[in-house]
Design a protein around this motif. Structure first.
Motif, PDB file in Angstrom:
ATOM      1  N   LEU A  69      25.987 -35.282 -27.997  1.00 40.30           N
ATOM      2  CA  LEU A  69      27.180 -36.128 -27.967  1.00 40.30           C
ATOM      3  C   LEU A  69      27.562 -36.544 -26.550  1.00 40.30           C
ATOM      4  O   LEU A  69      28.224 -37.570 -26.368  1.00 40.30           O
ATOM      5  N   ALA A  70      27.171 -35.774 -25.562  1.00 38.27           N
ATOM      6  CA  ALA A  70      27.578 -36.058 -24.180  1.00 38.27           C
ATOM      7  C   ALA A  70      26.989 -37.383 -23.702  1.00 38.27           C
ATOM      8  O   ALA A  70      25.833 -37.703 -23.996  1.00 38.27           O
ATOM      9  N   PRO A  71      27.762 -38.164 -22.972  1.00 34.73           N
ATOM     10  CA  PRO A  71      27.262 -39.449 -22.488  1.00 34.73           C
ATOM     11  C   PRO A  71      26.234 -39.273 -21.372  1.00 34.73           C
ATOM     12  O   PRO A  71      26.280 -38.314 -20.612  1.00 34.73           O
ATOM     13  N   GLY A  72      25.315 -40.199 -21.308  1.00 39.92           N
ATOM     14  CA  GLY A  72      24.367 -40.219 -20.207  1.00 39.92           C
ATOM     15  C   GLY A  72      22.986 -39.721 -20.552  1.00 39.92           C
ATOM     16  O   GLY A  72      21.988 -40.240 -20.058  1.00 39.92           O
ATOM     17  N   GLY A  73      22.887 -38.710 -21.392  1.00 41.99           N
ATOM     18  CA  GLY A  73      21.587 -38.193 -21.771  1.00 41.99           C
ATOM     19  C   GLY A  73      20.982 -37.296 -20.702  1.00 41.99           C
ATOM     20  O   GLY A  73      21.430 -37.247 -19.562  1.00 41.99           O
ATOM     21  N   VAL A  74      19.944 -36.580 -21.079  1.00 36.74           N
ATOM     22  CA  VAL A  74      19.252 -35.655 -20.188  1.00 36.74           C
ATOM     23  C   VAL A  74      17.772 -35.676 -20.541  1.00 36.74           C
ATOM     24  O   VAL A  74      17.398 -35.940 -21.695  1.00 36.74           O
ATOM     25  N   HIS A  75      16.916 -35.419 -19.568  1.00 37.66           N
ATOM     26  CA  HIS A  75      15.479 -35.370 -19.826  1.00 37.66           C
ATOM     27  C   HIS A  75      15.191 -34.299 -20.875  1.00 37.66           C
ATOM     28  O   HIS A  75      15.758 -33.197 -20.809  1.00 37.66           O
ATOM     29  N   PRO A  76      14.337 -34.596 -21.862  1.00 42.37           N
ATOM     30  CA  PRO A  76      14.073 -33.632 -22.944  1.00 42.37           C
ATOM     31  C   PRO A  76      13.667 -32.242 -22.447  1.00 42.37           C
ATOM     32  O   PRO A  76      14.092 -31.235 -23.017  1.00 42.37           O
ATOM     33  N   LEU A  77      12.859 -32.176 -21.394  1.00 45.42           N
ATOM     34  CA  LEU A  77      12.426 -30.876 -20.877  1.00 45.42           C
ATOM     35  C   LEU A  77      13.600 -30.111 -20.276  1.00 45.42           C
ATOM     36  O   LEU A  77      13.764 -28.917 -20.533  1.00 45.42           O
ATOM     37  N   ILE A  78      14.428 -30.823 -19.507  1.00 47.92           N
ATOM     38  CA  ILE A  78      15.619 -30.182 -18.932  1.00 47.92           C
ATOM     39  C   ILE A  78      16.554 -29.734 -20.048  1.00 47.92           C
ATOM     40  O   ILE A  78      17.123 -28.639 -19.996  1.00 47.92           O
ATOM     41  N   GLY A  79      16.707 -30.580 -21.056  1.00 48.13           N
ATOM     42  CA  GLY A  79      17.558 -30.214 -22.187  1.00 48.13           C
ATOM     43  C   GLY A  79      17.051 -28.988 -22.914  1.00 48.13           C
ATOM     44  O   GLY A  79      17.833 -28.104 -23.285  1.00 48.13           O
ATOM     45  N   PHE A  80      15.723 -28.912 -23.106  1.00 52.83           N
ATOM     46  CA  PHE A  80      15.139 -27.755 -23.781  1.00 52.83           C
ATOM     47  C   PHE A  80      15.357 -26.488 -22.968  1.00 52.83           C
ATOM     48  O   PHE A  80      15.731 -25.432 -23.517  1.00 52.83           O
ATOM     49  N   VAL A  81      15.115 -26.568 -21.658  1.00 52.66           N
ATOM     50  CA  VAL A  81      15.316 -25.401 -20.793  1.00 52.66           C
ATOM     51  C   VAL A  81      16.781 -24.973 -20.813  1.00 52.66           C
ATOM     52  O   VAL A  81      17.092 -23.780 -20.891  1.00 52.66           O
ATOM     53  N   GLY A  82      17.688 -25.950 -20.770  1.00 50.27           N
ATOM     54  CA  GLY A  82      19.104 -25.634 -20.813  1.00 50.27           C
ATOM     55  C   GLY A  82      19.501 -24.958 -22.113  1.00 50.27           C
ATOM     56  O   GLY A  82      20.244 -23.962 -22.127  1.00 50.27           O
ATOM     57  N   LEU A  83      19.003 -25.486 -23.228  1.00 50.77           N
ATOM     58  CA  LEU A  83      19.319 -24.909 -24.528  1.00 50.77           C
ATOM     59  C   LEU A  83      18.760 -23.499 -24.650  1.00 50.77           C
ATOM     60  O   LEU A  83      19.416 -22.598 -25.191  1.00 50.77           O
ATOM     61  N   LEU A  84      17.548 -23.305 -24.135  1.00 55.68           N
ATOM     62  CA  LEU A  84      16.940 -21.970 -24.161  1.00 55.68           C
ATOM     63  C   LEU A  84      17.755 -20.987 -23.335  1.00 55.68           C
ATOM     64  O   LEU A  84      17.993 -19.846 -23.756  1.00 55.68           O
ATOM     65  N   ALA A  85      18.226 -21.417 -22.169  1.00 52.42           N
ATOM     66  CA  ALA A  85      19.035 -20.537 -21.325  1.00 52.42           C
ATOM     67  C   ALA A  85      20.352 -20.175 -22.004  1.00 52.42           C
ATOM     68  O   ALA A  85      20.801 -19.017 -21.939  1.00 52.42           O
ATOM     69  N   ILE A  86      20.973 -21.145 -22.658  1.00 55.17           N
ATOM     70  CA  ILE A  86      22.223 -20.867 -23.381  1.00 55.17           C
ATOM     71  C   ILE A  86      21.968 -19.865 -24.506  1.00 55.17           C
ATOM     72  O   ILE A  86      22.756 -18.933 -24.718  1.00 55.17           O
ATOM     73  N   ALA A  87      20.856 -20.038 -25.232  1.00 52.12           N
ATOM     74  CA  ALA A  87      20.511 -19.119 -26.313  1.00 52.12           C
ATOM     75  C   ALA A  87      20.285 -17.708 -25.781  1.00 52.12           C
ATOM     76  O   ALA A  87      20.761 -16.720 -26.362  1.00 52.12           O
ATOM     77  N   VAL A  88      19.547 -17.599 -24.675  1.00 52.09           N
ATOM     78  CA  VAL A  88      19.274 -16.282 -24.088  1.00 52.09           C
ATOM     79  C   VAL A  88      20.573 -15.640 -23.600  1.00 52.09           C
ATOM     80  O   VAL A  88      20.785 -14.429 -23.760  1.00 52.09           O
ATOM     81  N   GLY A  89      21.465 -16.451 -23.020  1.00 51.31           N
ATOM     82  CA  GLY A  89      22.756 -15.919 -22.587  1.00 51.31           C
ATOM     83  C   GLY A  89      23.569 -15.382 -23.754  1.00 51.31           C
ATOM     84  O   GLY A  89      24.214 -14.327 -23.652  1.00 51.31           O
TER      85      GLY A  89
END
Length: 314
Positions: free
Chosen positions: A48-68
């Motif tokens: 939903l956030a405006p602007g978008g993010v590179h898929p790889l960066i998004g995946f790494v970010g999501l993985l880090a949030i999950a691990v946290g």
């Protein structure tokens, strides 16, 4: 925490300093069901956030949030092992069941906490990393250590920890906190008390035995039922706010409105049916519907937004 012995592939067990456990036991320590909700709501915040993010960066970010999120669960199980041991709902968790030692759970949780925050901060941005660090701190220190055993408002205040993931996901893309992400936070924050208290009504004997001042134990079932209705009344209009504020469409608004009415109707049913097996059935019906409610809201937000993006690019 070091890996000191890799046993046969057929047993699927590894020995960590402080105890012997299977990979599945350590995965259970991460509270995977809670983690799945964190991943889903954080993903929705990202999309939903405006602007978008590179898929790889998004995946790494999501993985880090999950691990946290998993690290928070591990630290919660480490600290709460004594009360988990006397509650039927939690007695089979890895630490109270003796499959993982308390020291190993502590080391595991601390390592994953530091790793997840550092990865999110370095690979994505430090606004998201700082929010994740605060979320872990809030869940472990403020809720688990500070509130859970001291006040019946534990789940009300502590519920903020579970409400941060969509805000972290939003910040991972934008590097900032916005009104939209705060609304997503509020939906989960207001949803948590009626969701959890519905289960607590059924499991109140467990909490009383463990000495946890959950609302039904301290204030009684009647007061808990009234507060479930109150929070449901507040939740229903908050659920529609994304449409009213313009970052969700009419389809989402219609679904949120209908589900909010059903949620409130089930809460009123819990308040009216106070005796016998029917009371337990009403409470569990609300509990399970509340899970569907939150999943449906974020699913419609996600699908609706992706559909708009697809039509805009067509």
């Amino acid at each position: 925490m070091a890996l000191v012995d890799d046993r046969s592939m057929t047993t699927g067990r590894v020995e960590w300093t402080g105890g012997s456990a299977s990979v599945g036991d350590y995965f259970e320590l991460l509270k995977p069901r809670v983690m799945s909700l964190v991943i889903f709501t954080a993903l929705t915040g990202m999309v939903l956030a405006p602007g978008g993010v590179h898929p790889l960066i998004g995946f790494v970010g999501l993985l880090a949030i999950a691990v946290g999120a998993g690290a928070s669960g591990a630290l919660n199980m480490w600290y709460d092992a004594d009360i988990d041991r006397v509650m039927s709902r939690t007695a089979r968790r890895p630490v109270p069941d003796g499959r993982i030692s308390a020291s190993a759970a502590l080391q595991f949780g601390v390592v994953l906490s530091v790793l997840s925050v550092m990865v999110l901060g370095v690979a994505v941005n430090w606004v998201a990393g700082s929010l994740l660090a605060f979320t872990i701190f809030f869940y472990v220190v403020v809720y688990t250590m500070g509130l859970k055993r001291r006040t019946p408002q534990n789940i009300v205040i502590g519920g903020a920890a579970g409400a941060f993931p969509p805000m972290i996901g939003w910040a991972a893309v934008t590097g900032a906190v916005s009104v939209e992400s705060i609304v997503l936070f509020l939906i989960i924050f207001m949803w948590t008390p009626p969701h959890f208290w519905a289960l607590a009504l059924v499991k109140s004997d467990d909490y009383a035995r463990a000495g946890v001042p959950m609302m039904p134990v301290v204030a009684g079932p009647g007061s808990t039922r009234r507060q479930i209705v109150l929070y449901s009344v507040l939740l229903a209009p908050i659920g529609v706010l994304p449409t009213l504020l313009g970052f969700a469409g009419l389809a989402y608004g219609a679904v949120a409105a209908v589900l909010g009415v059903v949620f409130l109707a089930l809460a009123v049913q819990v308040a009216r049916i106070t005796e016998g097996p029917a009371a337990r059935t009403a409470a569990m019906r609300l509990f399970f519907f509340s899970i569907l409610y939150l999943f449906a809201l974020f699913a419609v937000l996600l699908v609706e937004h992706l559909a708009v993006l697809h039509l805009a690019g067509a």
